[in-house]
Design an enzyme around this catalytic site. Structure first.
Site, PDB file in Angstrom:
ATOM      1  N   ASP A   1       0.837  -1.202   0.000  1.00  0.00           N
ATOM      2  CA  ASP A   1       0.000   0.000   0.000  1.00  0.00           C
ATOM      3  C   ASP A   1       0.872   1.251   0.000  1.00  0.00           C
ATOM      4  OD1 ASP A   1      -2.059  -1.693   0.099  1.00  0.00           O
ATOM      5  OD2 ASP A   1      -2.782  -1.124   2.110  1.00  0.00           O
TER       6      ASP A   1
ATOM      7  N   TYR B   1       2.227   1.900  -3.399  1.00  0.00           N
ATOM      8  CA  TYR B   1       1.133   2.395  -4.235  1.00  0.00           C
ATOM      9  C   TYR B   1       0.919   3.890  -3.977  1.00  0.00           C
ATOM     10  CZ  TYR B   1      -3.454   2.627  -6.479  1.00  0.00           C
ATOM     11  OH  TYR B   1      -4.506   2.954  -7.306  1.00  0.00           O
ATOM     12  N   ASP B   2       0.828   4.229  -2.674  1.00  0.00           N
ATOM     13  CA  ASP B   2       0.581   5.629  -2.316  1.00  0.00           C
ATOM     14  C   ASP B   2       1.691   6.542  -2.820  1.00  0.00           C
ATOM     15  OD1 ASP B   2      -1.700   4.926  -1.149  1.00  0.00           O
ATOM     16  OD2 ASP B   2      -0.964   4.991   0.925  1.00  0.00           O
TER      17      ASP B   2
ATOM     18  N   SER C   1     -32.349  -7.948 -22.671  1.00  0.00           N
ATOM     19  CA  SER C   1     -32.167  -8.824 -21.514  1.00  0.00           C
ATOM     20  C   SER C   1     -32.929 -10.112 -21.792  1.00  0.00           C
ATOM     21  CB  SER C   1     -32.609  -8.150 -20.222  1.00  0.00           C
ATOM     22  OG  SER C   1     -33.896  -7.680 -20.372  1.00  0.00           O
TER      23      SER C   1
ATOM     24  N   GLU D   1     -24.146 -18.805 -15.097  1.00  0.00           N
ATOM     25  CA  GLU D   1     -23.467 -17.680 -14.448  1.00  0.00           C
ATOM     26  C   GLU D   1     -24.346 -17.075 -13.362  1.00  0.00           C
ATOM     27  OE1 GLU D   1     -22.481 -14.889 -17.551  1.00  0.00           O
ATOM     28  OE2 GLU D   1     -21.727 -16.486 -18.850  1.00  0.00           O
TER      29      GLU D   1
ATOM     30  N   LYS E   1     -26.449 -14.517 -11.541  1.00  0.00           N
ATOM     31  CA  LYS E   1     -27.125 -13.335 -12.071  1.00  0.00           C
ATOM     32  C   LYS E   1     -26.857 -12.185 -11.111  1.00  0.00           C
ATOM     33  CE  LYS E   1     -31.622 -11.805 -13.799  1.00  0.00           C
ATOM     34  NZ  LYS E   1     -31.574 -10.519 -13.146  1.00  0.00           N
TER      35      LYS E   1
ATOM     36  N   ASP F   1     -26.924  -8.760  -9.241  1.00  0.00           N
ATOM     37  CA  ASP F   1     -28.074  -7.903  -8.981  1.00  0.00           C
ATOM     38  C   ASP F   1     -27.638  -6.438  -8.938  1.00  0.00           C
ATOM     39  OD1 ASP F   1     -30.618  -7.208  -8.553  1.00  0.00           O
ATOM     40  OD2 ASP F   1     -30.764  -7.956  -6.512  1.00  0.00           O
TER      41      ASP F   1
ATOM     42  N   ARG G   1     -28.385   0.800 -19.853  1.00  0.00           N
ATOM     43  CA  ARG G   1     -29.180   0.090 -20.845  1.00  0.00           C
ATOM     44  C   ARG G   1     -30.308   0.972 -21.392  1.00  0.00           C
ATOM     45  NH1 ARG G   1     -32.926  -4.409 -21.847  1.00  0.00           N
ATOM     46  NH2 ARG G   1     -34.245  -3.907 -20.101  1.00  0.00           N
TER      47      ARG G   1
ATOM     48  N   GLU H   1     -22.260  -5.966 -15.432  1.00  0.00           N
ATOM     49  CA  GLU H   1     -23.135  -5.416 -14.403  1.00  0.00           C
ATOM     50  C   GLU H   1     -22.379  -4.441 -13.509  1.00  0.00           C
ATOM     51  OE1 GLU H   1     -26.048  -6.631 -14.928  1.00  0.00           O
ATOM     52  OE2 GLU H   1     -27.266  -6.487 -13.114  1.00  0.00           O
TER      53      GLU H   1
ATOM     54  N   TYR I   1     -19.538  -9.697 -18.430  1.00  0.00           N
ATOM     55  CA  TYR I   1     -20.067 -11.030 -18.740  1.00  0.00           C
ATOM     56  C   TYR I   1     -20.481 -11.244 -20.190  1.00  0.00           C
ATOM     57  CZ  TYR I   1     -24.359  -8.485 -17.346  1.00  0.00           C
ATOM     58  OH  TYR I   1     -25.361  -7.566 -17.192  1.00  0.00           O
TER      59      TYR I   1
ATOM     60  N   LYS J   1     -26.816 -19.623 -20.541  1.00  0.00           N
ATOM     61  CA  LYS J   1     -26.553 -19.219 -21.930  1.00  0.00           C
ATOM     62  C   LYS J   1     -26.075 -20.439 -22.702  1.00  0.00           C
ATOM     63  CE  LYS J   1     -24.847 -14.769 -20.273  1.00  0.00           C
ATOM     64  NZ  LYS J   1     -23.649 -14.007 -19.952  1.00  0.00           N
TER      65      LYS J   1
ATOM     66  N   LYS K   1     -34.694 -16.938 -11.847  1.00  0.00           N
ATOM     67  CA  LYS K   1     -34.660 -16.089 -10.645  1.00  0.00           C
ATOM     68  C   LYS K   1     -34.927 -16.919  -9.404  1.00  0.00           C
ATOM     69  CE  LYS K   1     -36.066 -11.872 -10.932  1.00  0.00           C
ATOM     70  NZ  LYS K   1     -35.885 -10.461 -10.990  1.00  0.00           N
TER      71      LYS K   1
ATOM     72  N   CYS L   1     -62.675   4.516  15.255  1.00  0.00           N
ATOM     73  CA  CYS L   1     -61.477   5.051  14.583  1.00  0.00           C
ATOM     74  C   CYS L   1     -60.367   5.301  15.617  1.00  0.00           C
ATOM     75  CB  CYS L   1     -61.842   6.351  13.871  1.00  0.00           C
ATOM     76  SG  CYS L   1     -60.391   7.189  13.204  1.00  0.00           S
TER      77      CYS L   1
ATOM     78  N   CYS M   1     -59.994   9.405  15.759  1.00  0.00           N
ATOM     79  CA  CYS M   1     -61.011  10.366  16.210  1.00  0.00           C
ATOM     80  C   CYS M   1     -62.114   9.704  17.030  1.00  0.00           C
ATOM     81  CB  CYS M   1     -61.607  11.100  15.018  1.00  0.00           C
ATOM     82  SG  CYS M   1     -62.622  10.054  13.983  1.00  0.00           S
TER      83      CYS M   1
ATOM     84  N   CYS N   1     -63.684   5.070   8.487  1.00  0.00           N
ATOM     85  CA  CYS N   1     -64.029   6.160   9.384  1.00  0.00           C
ATOM     86  C   CYS N   1     -64.703   7.188   8.485  1.00  0.00           C
ATOM     87  CB  CYS N   1     -62.762   6.754  10.006  1.00  0.00           C
ATOM     88  SG  CYS N   1     -63.093   8.350  10.770  1.00  0.00           S
TER      89      CYS N   1
ATOM     90  N   CYS O   1     -61.917  13.846  10.614  1.00  0.00           N
ATOM     91  CA  CYS O   1     -60.938  12.988  11.303  1.00  0.00           C
ATOM     92  C   CYS O   1     -59.525  13.466  10.931  1.00  0.00           C
ATOM     93  CB  CYS O   1     -61.127  11.539  10.869  1.00  0.00           C
ATOM     94  SG  CYS O   1     -59.808  10.481  11.458  1.00  0.00           S
TER      95      CYS O   1
HETATM   96  S1  IVH Z   1     -25.976 -11.649 -20.123  1.00  0.00           S
HETATM   97  C1  IVH Z   1     -28.923 -10.659 -23.775  1.00  0.00           C
HETATM   98  N1  IVH Z   1     -25.000 -12.389 -17.841  1.00  0.00           N
HETATM   99  O1  IVH Z   1     -29.593  -9.867 -15.859  1.00  0.00           O
HETATM  100  C2  IVH Z   1     -28.664 -10.475 -22.336  1.00  0.00           C
HETATM  101  N2  IVH Z   1     -26.741 -10.792 -17.796  1.00  0.00           N
HETATM  102  O2  IVH Z   1     -31.761 -10.776 -18.407  1.00  0.00           O
HETATM  103  C3  IVH Z   1     -27.216 -10.437 -22.037  1.00  0.00           C
HETATM  104  N3  IVH Z   1     -27.309  -9.983 -15.564  1.00  0.00           N
HETATM  105  O3  IVH Z   1     -30.426  -7.312 -17.825  1.00  0.00           O
HETATM  106  C4  IVH Z   1     -26.966 -10.340 -20.612  1.00  0.00           C
HETATM  107  N4  IVH Z   1     -25.821 -11.152 -14.486  1.00  0.00           N
HETATM  108  O4  IVH Z   1     -28.372  -6.885 -16.499  1.00  0.00           O
HETATM  109  C5  IVH Z   1     -25.907 -11.620 -18.445  1.00  0.00           C
HETATM  110  N5  IVH Z   1     -23.970 -13.093 -15.924  1.00  0.00           N
HETATM  111  C6  IVH Z   1     -24.860 -12.345 -16.515  1.00  0.00           C
HETATM  112  C7  IVH Z   1     -25.702 -11.468 -15.788  1.00  0.00           C
HETATM  113  C8  IVH Z   1     -26.650 -10.723 -16.476  1.00  0.00           C
HETATM  114  C9  IVH Z   1     -26.781 -10.257 -14.368  1.00  0.00           C
HETATM  115  C10 IVH Z   1     -28.450  -9.068 -15.752  1.00  0.00           C
HETATM  116  C11 IVH Z   1     -28.377  -8.199 -16.973  1.00  0.00           C
HETATM  117  C12 IVH Z   1     -29.638  -8.459 -17.756  1.00  0.00           C
HETATM  118  C13 IVH Z   1     -30.378  -9.499 -16.950  1.00  0.00           C
HETATM  119  C14 IVH Z   1     -30.566 -10.778 -17.757  1.00  0.00           C
END
Ligand code: IVH
Length: 670
Positions: free
Chosen positions: A43, A46-47, A92, A121, A123, A125, A144, A178, A230, A295, A319, A413, A416, A429, A434
């Protein structure tokens, strides 16, 4: 280990070279720290390098490089978000929620690609972000948006530590991934907001989205965002043949990827066991995930599968079920809404669920409580409906001790004391004076979706009501009479009072639909208010409309019509409207839409269309304000019939409803 020495600065060429050298050292070290999780320098080193670079850049700004790590502290401020059209639409995937749907997806894929394998993969958030690199240098980052046009957020994305400003290859490429906030950064961010008395973010996703939508990049820089890459929209250009190779390539370029957690599956059973094992790991991950993205691995298969109208066929997003947590019901508290409706609310020990802490949830009405047999003292499970609104899912009856207190509906109520009146499933009521009803009505009137009076939030309305500055809606527009009293209140200065009064003044010119919704007529929500405003243009026309006439309007049934008539037959309400008119409020409809030529019309499509795909025509009609429904009723404006129309055409003839062909509809659209 990196081994660079600090050199003596001689002429300008040396300075230019040294700046380049320091930029490279620091970028490489950052990458090793933030992306590879494998620090290569201390560190302290780096600094030292960082300070040296900062000094040189300050003295010789002309030599500062585009990929300088000093950009990451932010500082760039934009005055608005420019629109960016995506080169390839940013789509998406469709969402699925259970094992059956995973199996159905696999079956669908195998019809076209019998030997398909999948990448699996986490997903992430957060929110998706597109990054554009030219000759390896980051030149633009965008959200997007609607998939076609996003917003330019380059200034903020440049501050994200895991986003390389320069790639390990000097190529032109678009990368998608993401933007997210780790659980740790989220906690830190909310702690700071709490200290500053700022509203807390509900979850890391909202916090990340809120951070990239800041005009001043210093804010995003402080928030500790990250970026997980991704997807490459045009992988063929780099000789890539599978999604798996795309991830490897992204890693080689210097991106943070999920290569360690990602999986491969040859068949549906392997997908299902991956989902189960990732779901186990979910809690221990340093960031929030909300499912698994599946995928098809081979890009050749991907091309064969192609796209539907809206989404790629070659992937899908599974999901996780909404998270549920247990807590103890402490109290059932009854609240009074603006229409006088009484709502029982569950007040429970605060619990962390789906990214935020919650301590209350609505119990809707008496029947709901009786159905659930909910008792104070019960252990209950809570989840967030649609990931936002907390709800009680279940009462754990097996955990009862016998000391729980059964639910009992109140009969007066809580504010009141008036005797409550039952109408259908709800108690009301009916006392127009009131205080709870009045306060709720005022809050509704000033809120964002109605008159949008900034600075007149819930707490201030309650205070002003209790101090008798605002007793009813018209008093809001007389608040300037109390200007001097307001100055004496804690937390109010000249500036905030002027802003508040200006916002009140501005609200006077809102179009009719806003004030109609704001008045709080029972059953008249945002949509109905708009229909009424467009149809009647002025409040006086609406007041004159008969119940029968109202019922004839699409989307307005007997209950709404009756409620509107009831509202306008009250002398008090007419008096209020007249007062508001005198105070200068606008009660006319001012259309802002340029594209509502088919407003109020309802179409039904039947048979095979030649010129349009069904979804396409539906969208065109809806964009022009029309509704497209699936069954023919007497409220249908016209049926649009293609080849081999079915029973809908017969029904249209029977009801005497107009029938158009595609040429007719073309003319109408134009
Ligand atoms: S691939 C054509 N990979 O989840 C869609 N999306 O519907 C290409 N997301 O809106 C996206 N993790 O924002 C992909 N490993 C991942 C992801 C990912 C999260 C989100 C992305 C998209 C929705 C998928």
């Amino acid at each position: 280990m990196l081994n660079y020495v600090i050199i003596n600065i001689g002429d300008n060429m040396d300075i230019k070279n040294r700046i380049k050298e320091l930029t490279d050292i620091i970028n490489k070290a950052s990458m090793e720290y933030y992306v590879n999780d494998n620090p290569s320098i201390t560190d302290q080193e780096y600094d030292d390098y960082y300070r040296e670079l900062l000094n040189l850049e300050e003295k010789y700004p002309e030599y500062k490089l585009k990929d300088s790590p000093t950009n990451k502290v932010g500082g760039m401020v934009v005055d608005r978000f420019e629109k960016v059209t995506h080169k390839t639409p940013m789509l998406s995937f469709d969402d699925i929620f259970n094992e059956d749907e995973i199996r159905a997806f696999d079956e669908r894929i195998r019809k076209t690609c019998p030997n398909a394998t999948y990448t699996l993969e986490p997903k992430m958030d957060g929110l998706s972000g597109s990054l554009i690199y030219e000759k390896g240098v980051l030149i633009r980052a965008a959200t997007r948006g609607d998939g076609i046009v996003g917003e330019d957020i380059t200034h903020n994305v440049k501050t994200i530590k895991s986003v390389p400003l320069k790639l390990n290859k000097e190529i032109d490429i678009e990368v998608r991934g993401e933007i997210y906030m780790s659980k740790k950064s989220f906690e830190k961010c909310n702690e700071e907001r709490k200290r500053n008395n700022e509203p807390l973010f509900a979850n890391p996703r909202n916090a990340a989205a809120g951070s990239v939508r800041q005009l001043d990049s210093k804010i995003a820089a402080k928030r500790g965002l990250d970026y997980m890459a991704y997807f490459i929209p045009n992988p063929g250009e780099y000789g890539i043949k599978t999604q798996d190779e795309s991830i490897k390539f992204l890693k080689e370029l210097g991106f943070l990827t999920n290569h360690k957690l990602n999986g491969l599956a040859k068949n549906v059973d392997e997908i299902i066991s991956y989902v189960a094992s990732l779901s186990e790991k979910r809690k221990s991950l340093p960031y929030e995930i909300d499912g698994v993205v599946l995928k098809v691995n081979s890009l050749e298969d991907e091309e064969k599968l192609g796209f539907t109208q809206r989404v790629p066929r070659w992937g899908i997003a599974y999901k996780f079920p909404a998270e549920e947590v247990l807590t103890k019901l402490k109290e059932i508290k009854f609240t009074v809404g603006r229409t006088g409706k009484i709502t029982p609310n569950a007040i429970f020990d605060p619990v962390h669920v789906a990214g935020s802490v919650v301590s209350k949830a609505t119990l809707h009405n008496e029947d709901y409580c009786i159905d659930k047999d909910i008792r104070v003292g019960d252990i209950i499970s809570i989840r967030k409906a649609g990931d936002v609104i907390p709800e009680v899912v279940e009462v754990k009856k097996e955990r009862r001790t016998g000391n729980e207190k059964p639910f009992k509906m109140i009969d007066t109520c809580p504010m009141c004391g008036s005797v409550l009146v039952k109408e259908d499933a709800n108690y009301f009521c009916k006392n127009p004076h009131c205080p709870a009803r009045k306060i709720e009505a005022l809050i509704h009137f000033a809120s964002r979706d109605t008159m949008n009076i900034e600075g007149l939030g819930e707490r201030i309305i309650e205070d002003f009501y209790n101090m008798k500055f605002i007793k009813d809606i018209a008093d809001i527009y007389r608040l300037d009479n109390h200007k001097e009293d307001l100055m004496e209140l804690e937390g109010f200065g000249q500036k905030s009072i002027n802003n508040l009064l200006a916002s009140i003044e501005n609200s006077k010119s809102n179009s009719l639909e806003k004030v109609l919704f704001a008045l709080g007529i029972r059953h008249v929500g945002k949509k109905t208010a708009k229909i009424l405003a467009k149809r009647y243009k002025t409040i006086d026309n609406l007041i004159k409309a008969s119940e029968k006439e109202l019922t004839n309007i699409n989307d307005i049934g007997e209950i709404i019509a009756k409620s509107i008539k009831e509202y306008f037959s009250s002398e008090d309400n007419i008096k209020l409207i007249n007062e508001l008119k005198v105070l200068g409020l606008n009660f006319n409809y001012e259309s802002t839409s340029v594209n509502d030529s088919l407003d109020g019309m309802t179409f039904v499509l039947t048979g095979t269309l030649q010129k349009y795909k069904r979804e396409e025509l539906t969208k065109i009609l809806e964009d022009k304000g029309a509704k497209v429904t699936s069954s023919v009723t007497k409220k249908t404006t016209a049926v649009i019939a293609g080849d081999k129309p079915g029973s809908k055409l017969e029904k249209a003839h029977k009801l005497g409803i107009m029938v158009y062909n595609e040429d007719d509809i073309d003319r109408i659209i134009k």
